[in-house]
Design a protein around this motif. Structure first.
Motif, PDB file in Angstrom:
ATOM      1  N   SER A 106      -8.043  -3.994  -4.152  1.00 10.11           N
ATOM      2  CA  SER A 106      -7.930  -2.643  -3.607  1.00 10.11           C
ATOM      3  C   SER A 106      -6.850  -2.618  -2.537  1.00 10.11           C
ATOM      4  N   GLN A 108      -5.597  -0.042   0.710  1.00 11.79           N
ATOM      5  CA  GLN A 108      -5.759   1.139   1.553  1.00 11.79           C
ATOM      6  C   GLN A 108      -4.406   1.360   2.229  1.00 11.79           C
ATOM      7  N   ASP A 121      -6.412   5.541  -0.996  1.00  9.47           N
ATOM      8  CA  ASP A 121      -6.940   4.304  -1.560  1.00  9.47           C
ATOM      9  C   ASP A 121      -6.519   4.126  -3.005  1.00  9.47           C
TER      10      ASP A 121
END
Length: 164
Positions: A106, A108, A121
């Motif tokens: 992931s 951000q 995100d």
């Protein structure tokens, strides 16, 4: 000092985040303080805080690093400041940002917009925003990246089209 032109009254502080943590650089009264100059590699980012009312003026010098854009620069796991190697604006997907595709990957992205941080995100290869292409970034805009998963190279193979 090669790319930021100061007026005689400018007070400025730069912040760069690298492997050793923050590096700070300062200018007062239009002059860089001893040891205040910092080198930013293509694709590296920095933040500038101005104590005066004058806008910070950044002048691009030299050639666009097409080979560097195609070869890529590192987006490490953890926290970093990034910007595109190419002087292009656009959505991060269009700028070929390397969003991780694994289940535990992931990113951000934090941008400072209108006096506040805005977060976008991306997870498992998909941006989680209205455009589906990630945040819009300006030419030479620096932004925070908090990356979970493995490091990646941000390559912009479409840069070779600029040579034609």
């Amino acid at each position: 000092s090669d790319v930021i032109k100061l007026a005689a009254t400018d007070d400025l502080q730069l912040f760069h985040y690298g492997p050793g943590g923050f590096t700070s650089s300062a200018a007062s009264g239009g002059d860089w303080l001893d040891g205040g100059d910092v080198v930013i590699n293509p694709g590296g980012g920095f933040f500038a805080a101005s104590a005066g009312s004058n806008p910070v003026k950044i002048t691009f010098v030299g050639e666009v690093d097409i080979a560097g854009a195609v070869a890529g620069h590192n987006v490490p796991a953890g926290l970093s400041i990034q910007s595109s190697v190419l002087p292009k604006a656009g959505r991060l997907a269009d700028l070929e940002y390397p969003l991780g595709t694994g289940d535990s990957d992931s990113d951000q992205i934090f941008q400072f917009i209108n006096g506040a941080y805005v977060e976008t995100d991306g997870s498992s290869g998909a941006w989680i925003d209205d455009s589906g292409k990630g945040p819009q970034v300006a030419v030479a805009e620096a932004f925070w990246v908090k990356r979970t998963g493995t490091a990646a190279l941000w390559k912009q193979p479409s840069a070779s089209a600029l040579l034609q």
